[in-house]
Scaffold this active site. Sequence first.
Site, mmCIF file in Angstrom:
data_model
loop_
_atom_site.group_PDB
_atom_site.id
_atom_site.type_symbol
_atom_site.label_atom_id
_atom_site.label_comp_id
_atom_site.label_asym_id
_atom_site.label_seq_id
_atom_site.Cartn_x
_atom_site.Cartn_y
_atom_site.Cartn_z
ATOM 1 N N ARG A 58 -27.201 -8.751 13.198
ATOM 2 C CA ARG A 58 -28.078 -8.359 12.888
ATOM 3 C C ARG A 58 -29.218 -8.901 12.689
ATOM 4 O O ARG A 58 -30.562 -8.936 12.560
ATOM 5 C CB ARG A 58 -27.973 -7.073 12.150
ATOM 6 C CG ARG A 58 -27.511 -5.287 12.904
ATOM 7 C CD ARG A 58 -26.715 -4.766 11.652
ATOM 8 N NE ARG A 58 -25.726 -4.996 11.326
ATOM 9 C CZ ARG A 58 -25.129 -4.595 10.030
ATOM 10 N NH1 ARG A 58 -25.686 -2.786 9.645
ATOM 11 N NH2 ARG A 58 -24.475 -4.616 9.817
ATOM 12 N N LYS A 67 -39.067 6.587 15.581
ATOM 13 C CA LYS A 67 -39.109 6.581 14.550
ATOM 14 C C LYS A 67 -40.582 6.076 14.398
ATOM 15 O O LYS A 67 -40.474 4.948 14.281
ATOM 16 C CB LYS A 67 -37.819 5.648 13.810
ATOM 17 C CG LYS A 67 -37.125 6.905 13.092
ATOM 18 C CD LYS A 67 -35.555 6.132 12.316
ATOM 19 C CE LYS A 67 -35.549 4.583 13.062
ATOM 20 N NZ LYS A 67 -34.219 4.300 12.257
HETATM 21 C C1 R5P Z 1 -30.185 -1.510 14.677
HETATM 22 O O1 R5P Z 1 -31.063 -1.712 15.376
HETATM 23 C C2 R5P Z 1 -28.220 -1.104 15.176
HETATM 24 O O2 R5P Z 1 -28.438 -0.978 17.066
HETATM 25 C C3 R5P Z 1 -27.990 0.682 14.328
HETATM 26 O O3 R5P Z 1 -28.795 1.328 14.756
HETATM 27 C C4 R5P Z 1 -27.676 0.398 12.802
HETATM 28 O O4 R5P Z 1 -27.043 -0.804 12.683
HETATM 29 C C5 R5P Z 1 -27.948 1.123 12.673
HETATM 30 O O5 R5P Z 1 -26.646 1.117 11.036
HETATM 31 P P1 R5P Z 1 -27.465 3.015 10.048
HETATM 32 O O6 R5P Z 1 -25.924 3.305 10.718
HETATM 33 O O7 R5P Z 1 -27.132 2.045 8.640
HETATM 34 O O8 R5P Z 1 -28.257 3.258 10.492
#
Ligand code: R5P
Length: 314
Positions: free
Chosen positions: A97, A194
């Site tokens: 990430r 979002k």
């Molecule tokens: C973000 O770009 C990823 O694809 C996921 O949506 C993200 O890492 C999910 O994180 P969380 O479960 O903490 O919202």
Amino acid sequence: MKADIKLVAGNSNRALAEAIGAYLSLPLAKAQVRRFADMEIFVEIQENVRGQDVFIIQSTSFPTNDHLMELLIITDALRRASAKRITAVIPYFGYARQDRKAGPRTPISAKLVANLIAQSGVDRILTVDLHAGQIQGFFDIPTDNLFAAPLMARDIKEHLDTSNTMIVSPDVGGVVRARALAKRIDAPLAIVDKRRERAGESEVMNIIGDVSGRSCILVDDIVDSGGTLCNAAEALLANGAKEVYAYITHGVLSGGAVARIASSKLKELVLTDSIQPTEAVKVAKNIRVISVATLLGEAIGRTATESSVSSLFD
Ligand code: R5P
């Protein structure tokens, strides 16, 4: 040919490594990954690997730094033991990430970790659903990024009535991944957008696409805190969706994520075992795990015989 392959497992996901071994009819090589009293990692490969094609199976999942260090040290041990070729099979590539400078004076840790892995002596990478396809280019060694989409598509067809389903990306960044799965099951696509219009105001979830009366399937690469997933599920139901499912490749599931998902309105979350499921995941009523063992086993076999890996997805 198979006699020349060795599978070595780190401690991150022994169950998956064993399932891959079973698929290839190969026992895992005898190796020990131990800790000194001060938690330094010590590795001993307990059988000959000279001139062999070795595949290390290790996700860089929680505890990320320990599992990454294990991978680097196992690689060093194998290189010094004269393995002919070392492939790091990293079902979940942690640090992915951090793939760009998110602000001034911040690192690109995904590139740093890719450099560390290649520098330790790894010759090839085999991984699943990288957070962004471009991360493949962070590795200056051949890298195969396998997709869980075919497994997910098969599972969806087996478990759900696809006549009324809609695939949904929980954010704009995941559209390419979601569209690929929508194409495989011949379903329409919606997107959760979002937005925070002004600093200090709460986020608004706009749904692009008409989800009313539909069975929605959220698709993502990672579920970590579960916030993205549960908020997107709420927004879909608020916009008239009939029910919400989710298919997510990597169940990072930090902190209270499993409890949050268990008490959410999600009908079911389907994860892969790229990260070893915890007991909490195994007993959660609305979480199910499908295995990438066959996918990885097949890709390992094809890599060893120099056959096409990409044709796995045709
Ligand atoms: C973000 O770009 C990823 O694809 C996921 O949506 C993200 O890492 C999910 O994180 P969380 O479960 O903490 O919202």
